[in-house]
Every structure is written in structure tokens, then in C-alpha cells.
Write a protein that holds these residues in place. Structure first.
Motif, PDB file in Angstrom:
ATOM      1  N   GLN A 233       0.857  -1.188   0.000  1.00  0.00           N
ATOM      2  CA  GLN A 233       0.000   0.000   0.000  1.00  0.00           C
ATOM      3  C   GLN A 233       0.889   1.231   0.000  1.00  0.00           C
ATOM      4  OE1 GLN A 233      -2.862   0.127   3.191  1.00  0.00           O
ATOM      5  NE2 GLN A 233      -3.170   2.345   2.970  1.00  0.00           N
ATOM      6  N   THR A 234       0.648   2.149  -0.929  1.00  0.00           N
ATOM      7  CA  THR A 234       1.539   3.303  -1.063  1.00  0.00           C
ATOM      8  C   THR A 234       0.988   4.592  -0.458  1.00  0.00           C
ATOM      9  OG1 THR A 234       0.608   3.733  -3.265  1.00  0.00           O
ATOM     10  CG2 THR A 234       2.614   2.387  -3.143  1.00  0.00           C
ATOM     11  N   ASN A 235      -0.300   4.643  -0.149  1.00  0.00           N
ATOM     12  CA  ASN A 235      -0.829   5.845   0.514  1.00  0.00           C
ATOM     13  C   ASN A 235      -2.071   5.490   1.322  1.00  0.00           C
ATOM     14  OD1 ASN A 235      -3.344   6.359  -1.170  1.00  0.00           O
ATOM     15  ND2 ASN A 235      -1.761   6.385  -2.764  1.00  0.00           N
ATOM     16  N   ASP A 236      -2.493   6.418   2.174  1.00  0.00           N
ATOM     17  CA  ASP A 236      -3.618   6.171   3.082  1.00  0.00           C
ATOM     18  C   ASP A 236      -4.969   6.366   2.406  1.00  0.00           C
ATOM     19  OD1 ASP A 236      -1.997   5.590   5.273  1.00  0.00           O
ATOM     20  OD2 ASP A 236      -1.697   7.728   5.685  1.00  0.00           O
ATOM     21  N   ILE A 237      -4.985   7.102   1.293  1.00  0.00           N
ATOM     22  CA  ILE A 237      -6.260   7.378   0.624  1.00  0.00           C
ATOM     23  C   ILE A 237      -6.678   6.183  -0.227  1.00  0.00           C
ATOM     24  CG2 ILE A 237      -7.425   8.885  -1.026  1.00  0.00           C
ATOM     25  CD1 ILE A 237      -5.546  11.123  -0.132  1.00  0.00           C
ATOM     26  N   ASP A 238      -5.767   5.735  -1.092  1.00  0.00           N
ATOM     27  CA  ASP A 238      -6.041   4.563  -1.915  1.00  0.00           C
ATOM     28  C   ASP A 238      -5.381   3.356  -1.260  1.00  0.00           C
ATOM     29  OD1 ASP A 238      -6.495   2.677  -3.810  1.00  0.00           O
ATOM     30  OD2 ASP A 238      -5.397   3.669  -5.435  1.00  0.00           O
ATOM     31  N   THR A 239      -6.212   2.492  -0.688  1.00  0.00           N
ATOM     32  CA  THR A 239      -5.674   1.347   0.051  1.00  0.00           C
ATOM     33  C   THR A 239      -5.362   0.154  -0.849  1.00  0.00           C
ATOM     34  OG1 THR A 239      -7.918   0.568   0.508  1.00  0.00           O
ATOM     35  CG2 THR A 239      -6.890   2.026   2.153  1.00  0.00           C
ATOM     36  N   THR A 240      -5.568   0.317  -2.156  1.00  0.00           N
ATOM     37  CA  THR A 240      -5.275  -0.778  -3.082  1.00  0.00           C
ATOM     38  C   THR A 240      -3.766  -1.011  -3.145  1.00  0.00           C
ATOM     39  OG1 THR A 240      -7.169  -0.154  -4.439  1.00  0.00           O
ATOM     40  CG2 THR A 240      -5.537  -1.623  -5.439  1.00  0.00           C
ATOM     41  N   PRO A 241      -3.302  -2.219  -2.860  1.00  0.00           N
ATOM     42  CA  PRO A 241      -1.860  -2.489  -2.932  1.00  0.00           C
ATOM     43  C   PRO A 241      -1.333  -2.267  -4.347  1.00  0.00           C
ATOM     44  CG  PRO A 241      -3.011  -4.249  -1.766  1.00  0.00           C
ATOM     45  CD  PRO A 241      -4.062  -3.392  -2.403  1.00  0.00           C
ATOM     46  N   MET A 242      -0.158  -1.712  -4.444  1.00  0.00           N
ATOM     47  CA  MET A 242       0.463  -1.423  -5.727  1.00  0.00           C
ATOM     48  C   MET A 242       1.646  -2.356  -5.957  1.00  0.00           C
ATOM     49  SD  MET A 242       2.144   2.178  -6.997  1.00  0.00           S
ATOM     50  CE  MET A 242       0.519   2.938  -7.076  1.00  0.00           C
ATOM     51  N   PRO A 243       1.820  -2.881  -7.176  1.00  0.00           N
ATOM     52  CA  PRO A 243       2.976  -3.727  -7.443  1.00  0.00           C
ATOM     53  C   PRO A 243       4.276  -2.928  -7.375  1.00  0.00           C
ATOM     54  CG  PRO A 243       1.760  -3.284  -9.467  1.00  0.00           C
ATOM     55  CD  PRO A 243       0.931  -2.748  -8.348  1.00  0.00           C
ATOM     56  N   VAL A 244       5.254  -3.478  -6.694  1.00  0.00           N
ATOM     57  CA  VAL A 244       6.566  -2.829  -6.595  1.00  0.00           C
ATOM     58  C   VAL A 244       7.652  -3.854  -6.911  1.00  0.00           C
ATOM     59  CG1 VAL A 244       5.854  -1.102  -4.893  1.00  0.00           C
ATOM     60  CG2 VAL A 244       6.756  -3.310  -4.124  1.00  0.00           C
ATOM     61  N   MET A 245       8.800  -3.332  -7.315  1.00  0.00           N
ATOM     62  CA  MET A 245       9.925  -4.162  -7.673  1.00  0.00           C
ATOM     63  C   MET A 245      11.181  -3.574  -7.044  1.00  0.00           C
ATOM     64  SD  MET A 245      11.336  -4.792 -11.560  1.00  0.00           S
ATOM     65  CE  MET A 245       9.644  -5.037 -12.128  1.00  0.00           C
ATOM     66  N   ALA A 246      12.001  -4.427  -6.441  1.00  0.00           N
ATOM     67  CA  ALA A 246      13.241  -3.958  -5.818  1.00  0.00           C
ATOM     68  C   ALA A 246      14.404  -4.820  -6.298  1.00  0.00           C
ATOM     69  CB  ALA A 246      13.147  -4.017  -4.299  1.00  0.00           C
ATOM     70  N   VAL A 247      15.456  -4.166  -6.780  1.00  0.00           N
ATOM     71  CA  VAL A 247      16.688  -4.874  -7.111  1.00  0.00           C
ATOM     72  C   VAL A 247      17.493  -4.959  -5.821  1.00  0.00           C
ATOM     73  CG1 VAL A 247      18.752  -4.941  -8.540  1.00  0.00           C
ATOM     74  CG2 VAL A 247      16.627  -3.978  -9.462  1.00  0.00           C
ATOM     75  N   GLN A 248      17.429  -6.092  -5.156  1.00  0.00           N
ATOM     76  CA  GLN A 248      18.084  -6.237  -3.858  1.00  0.00           C
ATOM     77  C   GLN A 248      19.571  -6.559  -3.991  1.00  0.00           C
ATOM     78  OE1 GLN A 248      15.583  -9.221  -1.931  1.00  0.00           O
ATOM     79  NE2 GLN A 248      14.434  -7.599  -0.913  1.00  0.00           N
TER      80      GLN A 248
END
Length: 302
Positions: A233-248
Motif C-alpha cells: 500500500q503506497t498511501n492512506d487514501i487509496d488502500t489498493t496495494p500497488m505492485p513494486v519491484m526492488a533490485v536487492q
């Protein structure tokens, strides 16, 4: 009477000449042989690793993920084995397919080994993004093995025959347990072939936890790189989870480890880091999620 020492069969012609020179000058004594072998060690390893002639320029392979290559100094270093991991349903197979499609479009031979899905199902998955996999399969640029029951020896034979530049294994958790992965002689033989032929491969693995947990397995340690996909979840207004990608992790590459958002479109994964969300905001969300998870786990233990 002069004692002759047997000459080791692995010595080169130059090595034998060194032995003969020492024997002629100083006689057939143990100390002579030791000096000769010390001399051989020096010249042998210089011959094996000629640092003056090593190509300093790292060739990189495009991932086919818009924007991602910019954060990898141009792409994945050629010959690397990269772990693509994350919880179920986060886009790992789509990521891998898009990576192979980038290869076949550039005239590279590619192989997809799936240990969980049928070949027909995989082709349907490809075509829903508008990728004409049938053409590439017919032209010999793409091979798909679904619900593969192949042994490592058979996969080695296929790779030797097809001579691909890109290979995907989806997923390794079905093929072997993480604890057995690094010590498996079967996998080591397969891994050696990939490295020898400079084949850039994606090794898909499953995680039972999200990106907020700093927990790694033997797959991650063996890989030259690790790309983690998840939803947060990227913000408090839109609770829809957003896909994220991390190069670890990505050896020989400067990377930003902060998870960045991306989008799924009708043509696959698009616009990596396209949304103007500060890295600090995403990191705060991850920390909040980690704290929430820890709180739930502690409550369960009480």
C-alpha cells in the motif's frame, strides 16, 4: 645410478621443460622437484588468469522491462544467474516471459523451463500480452517445456543442443529445496554449464513473506542478482496495494535498493518507476508493514 621421477600427466610441455632443466642442472633430487613445481605454479596460474587480456567492459543484457535497465547500468551483466522472487501472484512469471521476449525479438535463442505450468497454459499466458510466441517457436528462437519432469542431465542436453543466450527456470522451489540447492551436484553441473556458455538466466523462486522482511535463502545467496516483486500500500487514501519491484542485489552494478512501483498493462510490465512516489514514502510504508507483521506475530505467540 640416477633416479628418474615419473612425470605427472597433467603437466604441459613447458612444465616438462622446466623439470628437465632443473634435473639437468642440479640432479634428480626431491628439492629440485619442489623448486620446479613452485616455478610451475607461478607460470601456470598466470596462464590461467591473464589479467591483461580480460575484457574490462561488462556486456549487459536488456531485460525488456521499460525503465529497469536504466537502473542496472544498461541491463543484467551477460552470463549472470538472477533470482526473481517474491510471494505468489506478484508477476514473476510475467517478468520472466517479458525477459525472454526481449531476447527473441533481438534474434537470441531462449528456453523456458516451467516446473508448475503446462506448455499450453504458458503459451496462453504469453499471447494474452500480444506476444506472437508461435512464430518464435516455429522459427526455433523459443523453446517452452511445461510441467517439466526433466532431469538436470536432460536439461543440460537440451541447453547444449539449443545453445540459448537466455534461460528461465520457473520455479526452483519445485526442483529442489533451498537448503539442498547450493550443495546439489546436479544443479552445480547445470550452473557450471550456464556460466561456461555465458548464458544469462532467470531463476524464479517463491517467498512466503513480503518485501518488508529481511530474510534470505540459499537461492538468494547463490544468485548474481536478486529482484524482489511484491504488492504494498503506497498511501492512506487509496488502500489498493500497488505492485513494486526492488533490485536487492546485482553484482558488478550500482543499484538503488528502494522498491519502486510498476504497472501491469495489456502488453506486460510497463513503466518501471514511472509513478512520482518518493522513495522515502515507499520505505516508510514498508517499515509500517514490517511493524504490523511483527505485532501480529507477537500476538499469536502470547
Amino acid at each position: 645410478m640416477k633416479t628418474k621421477f615419473p612425470i605427472h600427466t597433467t603437466l604441459s610441455a613447458d612444465a616438462i621443460k622446466v623439470l628437465e632443466r632443473y634435473e639437468k642442472e642440479l640432479g634428480a633430487k626431491n628439492v629440485v622437484l619442489e623448486k620446479a613445481l613452485l616455478n610451475l605454479d607461478t607460470t601456470r596460474f598466470k596462464a590461467k588468469l591473464d589479467t591483461q587480456n580480460i575484457d574490462k567492459l561488462i556486456k549487459r543484457i536488456n531485460t525488456g522491462i521499460p525503465g529497469l535497465d536504466d537502473f542496472l547500468e544498461g541491463g543484467i551483466p551477460k552470463g549472470f544467474a538472477v533470482i526473481v522472487t517474491g510471494p505468489p501472484g506478484t508477476g514473476k512469471t510475467t517478468f520472466s516471459m517479458q525477459y525472454l521476449m526481449e531476447g527473441v525479438k533481438n534474434g537470441e535463442r531462449c528456453i523456458f523451463f516451467s516446473f508448475e505450468e503446462r506448455a499450453q497454459q504458458l503459451v496462453q499466458h504469453f499471447t494474452r500480452f500480444g506476444w506472437d510466441v508461435g512464430k518464435y517457436i516455429d522459427d526455433g528462437y523459443l523453446e517452452i517445456f511445461g510441467i517439466s519432469m526433466l532431469t538436470s542431465e536432460e536439461m543440460i542436453e537440451i541447453i547444449d543442443s539449443h545453445k540459448p543466450e537466455r534461460v528461465v527456470f520457473d520455479s526452483l522451489n519445485v526442483l529442489t529445496a533451498p537448503a539442498d540447492f547450493r550443495t546439489s551436484t546436479a544443479w552445480r553441473s547445470l550452473h557450471r554449464l550456464l556460466k561456461k556458455n555465458m548464458i544469462t538466466s532467470l531463476l524464479v523462486t517463491e517467498k512466503s513473506h513480503g518485501i518488508e522482511r529481511k530474510e534470505f535463502d540459499d537461492f538468494d545467496f547463490l544468485g548474481d542478482g536478486v529482484v524482489f516483486l511484491d504488492f504494498i500500500q503506497t498511501n492512506d487514501i487509496d488502500t489498493t496495494p500497488m505492485p513494486v519491484m526492488a533490485v536487492q542485489k546485482m553484482r558488478a552494478t550500482r543499484v538503488d535498493h528502494t522498491p519502486q512501483p510498476f504497472r501491469f498493462t495489456n502488453s506486460g510490465i510497463a513503466k518501471y518507476r514511472a509513478l512520482n512516489i518518493p522513495s522515502q514514502t515507499l520505505q516508510q510504508r514498508i517499515e509500517k508493514r514490517r511493524a504490523e507483521r511483527l505485532g501480529i506475530e507477537k500476538s499469536a505467540e502470547m
